[in-house]
Write a protein that holds these residues in place. Structure first.
Motif, PDB file in Angstrom:
ATOM      1  N   LEU A  59       0.942  -1.019   0.058  1.00  0.00           N
ATOM      2  CA  LEU A  59      -0.077  -0.100  -0.082  1.00  0.00           C
ATOM      3  C   LEU A  59       0.972   1.259  -0.080  1.00  0.00           C
ATOM      4  CD1 LEU A  59      -2.880   1.277   0.143  1.00  0.00           C
ATOM      5  CD2 LEU A  59      -2.714   1.187   2.767  1.00  0.00           C
ATOM      6  N   ALA A  60       1.993   1.347   0.762  1.00  0.00           N
ATOM      7  CA  ALA A  60       2.850   2.205   0.897  1.00  0.00           C
ATOM      8  C   ALA A  60       3.312   2.400  -0.449  1.00  0.00           C
ATOM      9  CB  ALA A  60       3.899   2.162   1.927  1.00  0.00           C
ATOM     10  N   ALA A  61       4.130   1.482  -1.015  1.00  0.00           N
ATOM     11  CA  ALA A  61       4.372   1.526  -2.385  1.00  0.00           C
ATOM     12  C   ALA A  61       3.611   2.204  -3.483  1.00  0.00           C
ATOM     13  CB  ALA A  61       5.022   0.042  -2.808  1.00  0.00           C
ATOM     14  N   LEU A  62       2.475   1.592  -3.412  1.00  0.00           N
ATOM     15  CA  LEU A  62       1.366   2.278  -4.407  1.00  0.00           C
ATOM     16  C   LEU A  62       1.173   3.760  -4.170  1.00  0.00           C
ATOM     17  CD1 LEU A  62      -1.256  -0.741  -4.472  1.00  0.00           C
ATOM     18  CD2 LEU A  62       0.274   0.018  -6.307  1.00  0.00           C
ATOM     19  N   VAL A  63       1.023   4.051  -3.036  1.00  0.00           N
ATOM     20  CA  VAL A  63       0.954   5.670  -2.577  1.00  0.00           C
ATOM     21  C   VAL A  63       2.096   6.416  -3.309  1.00  0.00           C
ATOM     22  CG1 VAL A  63       0.634   7.312  -0.786  1.00  0.00           C
ATOM     23  CG2 VAL A  63      -0.676   5.326  -0.568  1.00  0.00           C
ATOM     24  N   PHE A  64       3.198   6.172  -2.895  1.00  0.00           N
ATOM     25  CA  PHE A  64       4.512   6.450  -3.498  1.00  0.00           C
ATOM     26  C   PHE A  64       4.794   6.379  -5.027  1.00  0.00           C
ATOM     27  CE2 PHE A  64       9.417   5.749  -4.452  1.00  0.00           C
ATOM     28  CZ  PHE A  64       9.322   7.080  -4.398  1.00  0.00           C
ATOM     29  N   GLU A 215      -0.810  18.255  -4.662  1.00  0.00           N
ATOM     30  CA  GLU A 215      -1.735  17.168  -5.047  1.00  0.00           C
ATOM     31  C   GLU A 215      -0.858  15.923  -5.269  1.00  0.00           C
ATOM     32  OE1 GLU A 215      -1.879  19.520  -8.713  1.00  0.00           O
ATOM     33  OE2 GLU A 215      -1.918  19.929  -6.786  1.00  0.00           O
ATOM     34  N   VAL A 216       0.330  16.227  -5.955  1.00  0.00           N
ATOM     35  CA  VAL A 216       1.291  15.183  -6.234  1.00  0.00           C
ATOM     36  C   VAL A 216       2.365  15.001  -5.404  1.00  0.00           C
ATOM     37  CG1 VAL A 216       3.047  14.470  -8.076  1.00  0.00           C
ATOM     38  CG2 VAL A 216       0.891  15.592  -8.820  1.00  0.00           C
ATOM     39  N   ILE A 217       2.696  16.146  -4.697  1.00  0.00           N
ATOM     40  CA  ILE A 217       3.892  15.939  -3.555  1.00  0.00           C
ATOM     41  C   ILE A 217       3.607  15.342  -2.405  1.00  0.00           C
ATOM     42  CG2 ILE A 217       5.534  17.564  -2.312  1.00  0.00           C
ATOM     43  CD1 ILE A 217       5.314  19.513  -4.532  1.00  0.00           C
ATOM     44  N   VAL A 218       2.207  15.717  -2.046  1.00  0.00           N
ATOM     45  CA  VAL A 218       2.021  15.041  -0.577  1.00  0.00           C
ATOM     46  C   VAL A 218       2.032  13.642  -0.772  1.00  0.00           C
ATOM     47  CG1 VAL A 218       0.119  15.056   1.007  1.00  0.00           C
ATOM     48  CG2 VAL A 218       1.028  17.127   0.170  1.00  0.00           C
ATOM     49  N   PRO A 219       1.158  12.834  -1.476  1.00  0.00           N
ATOM     50  CA  PRO A 219       1.342  11.497  -1.351  1.00  0.00           C
ATOM     51  C   PRO A 219       2.486  11.109  -1.636  1.00  0.00           C
ATOM     52  CG  PRO A 219      -0.046  12.512  -3.527  1.00  0.00           C
ATOM     53  CD  PRO A 219       0.229  13.585  -2.576  1.00  0.00           C
ATOM     54  N   VAL A 220       3.479  11.492  -2.592  1.00  0.00           N
ATOM     55  CA  VAL A 220       4.441  10.802  -2.799  1.00  0.00           C
ATOM     56  C   VAL A 220       5.542  10.778  -1.325  1.00  0.00           C
ATOM     57  CG1 VAL A 220       6.922  11.367  -4.095  1.00  0.00           C
ATOM     58  CG2 VAL A 220       4.670  11.407  -5.245  1.00  0.00           C
ATOM     59  N   VAL A 221       5.514  12.068  -0.806  1.00  0.00           N
ATOM     60  CA  VAL A 221       6.170  12.192   0.402  1.00  0.00           C
ATOM     61  C   VAL A 221       5.675  11.361   1.513  1.00  0.00           C
ATOM     62  CG1 VAL A 221       6.919  13.675   2.337  1.00  0.00           C
ATOM     63  CG2 VAL A 221       7.014  14.576   0.048  1.00  0.00           C
ATOM     64  N   VAL A 222       4.513  11.370   1.498  1.00  0.00           N
ATOM     65  CA  VAL A 222       3.675  10.263   2.608  1.00  0.00           C
ATOM     66  C   VAL A 222       4.068   8.854   1.974  1.00  0.00           C
ATOM     67  CG1 VAL A 222       1.343   9.524   3.470  1.00  0.00           C
ATOM     68  CG2 VAL A 222       1.869  11.913   3.144  1.00  0.00           C
ATOM     69  N   ALA A 224       6.625   7.778   0.466  1.00  0.00           N
ATOM     70  CA  ALA A 224       8.144   7.423   0.678  1.00  0.00           C
ATOM     71  C   ALA A 224       8.597   7.201   2.160  1.00  0.00           C
ATOM     72  CB  ALA A 224       8.746   8.368   0.011  1.00  0.00           C
ATOM     73  N   VAL A 225       7.939   8.129   3.081  1.00  0.00           N
ATOM     74  CA  VAL A 225       8.232   8.067   4.410  1.00  0.00           C
ATOM     75  C   VAL A 225       7.607   6.707   4.762  1.00  0.00           C
ATOM     76  CG1 VAL A 225       7.672   8.966   6.678  1.00  0.00           C
ATOM     77  CG2 VAL A 225       8.082  10.504   4.815  1.00  0.00           C
ATOM     78  N   ALA A 226       6.252   6.501   4.471  1.00  0.00           N
ATOM     79  CA  ALA A 226       5.576   5.371   5.137  1.00  0.00           C
ATOM     80  C   ALA A 226       6.519   4.065   4.659  1.00  0.00           C
ATOM     81  CB  ALA A 226       4.059   5.125   4.688  1.00  0.00           C
ATOM     82  N   LEU A 227       6.832   4.013   3.242  1.00  0.00           N
ATOM     83  CA  LEU A 227       7.581   2.823   3.012  1.00  0.00           C
ATOM     84  C   LEU A 227       8.804   2.597   3.805  1.00  0.00           C
ATOM     85  CD1 LEU A 227       7.490   0.245   0.818  1.00  0.00           C
ATOM     86  CD2 LEU A 227       8.636   2.021  -0.784  1.00  0.00           C
ATOM     87  N   GLY A 228       9.634   3.859   3.817  1.00  0.00           N
ATOM     88  CA  GLY A 228      10.770   3.569   4.581  1.00  0.00           C
ATOM     89  C   GLY A 228      10.729   3.387   6.010  1.00  0.00           C
TER      90      GLY A 228
END
Length: 234
Positions: A59-64, A215-222, A224-228
């Motif tokens: 899920l985190a990878a998909l969000v990223f 709208e692009v930056i926020v989900p990418v950051v979220v 990436a942080v969650a996946l990390g």
């Protein structure tokens, strides 16, 4: 006694607003759709078949990955009308009134410069060195075939001048169509012509604005942080 009618305080447009011309990269969009389909297929499969931690990582990878891939492939576009150009890049949207544009440059990337010296890359108009070489070869073939085309045209009663573009039949085709150009270079030519024609127009005045695409930056950051965090925890 008649009742006075309320008057609208909002100004009415003096004329019709010109329609935007949209410039996108078909190759980028098609490639992005394929990559997105692969990412979604793998991610959904992991969500369905995986265990607890695997599902969260998927899920985190998909969000990223989904917004990141879309930002670099499907999202980029350039919109131009009589008043301004709007550049939609992966993480920013830049609006440039024609009066504020100073020049365009085409080298290894296509770029637009403002009067203040700021530079913005046109992601949706990528330079294709292969396309330029192909266009140069077609132009060389057409130039070499021009004399033969004129001779054929004289035999056919002048019909040779109506040959299709790039077929080397007749000099009229060269004069009517101009030199063969790569698609990205054609787009830059159109943007330059529109800028040169409209840079002094009244409607082309204004300030350059830059907006970050949250709208692009926020989900990418979220994502990436969650996946990390998930990969670090194990």
């Amino acid at each position: 006694m008649s009742t006075p009618q309320p008057q609208s305080s909002s100004p009415q447009p003096s004329g019709p607003v010109s329609k935007d011309r949209a410039y996108r990269s078909p190759a980028g969009i098609s490639g992005g759709v394929l990559v997105l389909a692969l990412v979604l297929w793998l991610g959904i499969d992991a969500l369905v078949a995986g265990d607890g931690s695997t599902r969260w990582k998927a899920l985190a990878a998909l969000v990223f990955l989904v917004p990141l891939v879309a930002a670099y492939t499907v999202r980029p576009a350039v919109f131009a009308n009589d008043d301004r150009m709007r550049v939609r890049n992966p993480f920013r949207v830049i609006v440039l009134p024609w009066s504020r544009v100073d020049s365009f440059r085409s080298a290894y990337t296509n770029e637009v410069f403002t009067e203040g010296g700021a530079k913005y890359q046109l992601w949706s108009v990528p330079v294709s060195l292969r396309g330029r070489k192909k266009a140069a070869r077609q132009e060389d073939r057409r130039a070499l075939g021009g004399a033969g085309g004129r001779r054929r045209g004289s035999v056919l009663g002048g019909m040779g001048q109506f040959g299709s573009r790039g077929d080397g039949v007749g000099s009229g085709a060269v004069e009517a169509d101009g030199p063969v150009r790569a698609e990205a270079d054609k787009v830059m030519d159109e943007l330059r012509e529109l800028w040169e024609a409209r840079q002094a127009a009244e409607g082309s005045r204004g300030e350059v604005t830059v907006r970050w695409a949250y709208e692009v930056i926020v989900p990418v950051v979220v994502g990436a942080v969650a996946l990390g965090v998930l990969l670090g925890v194990g």
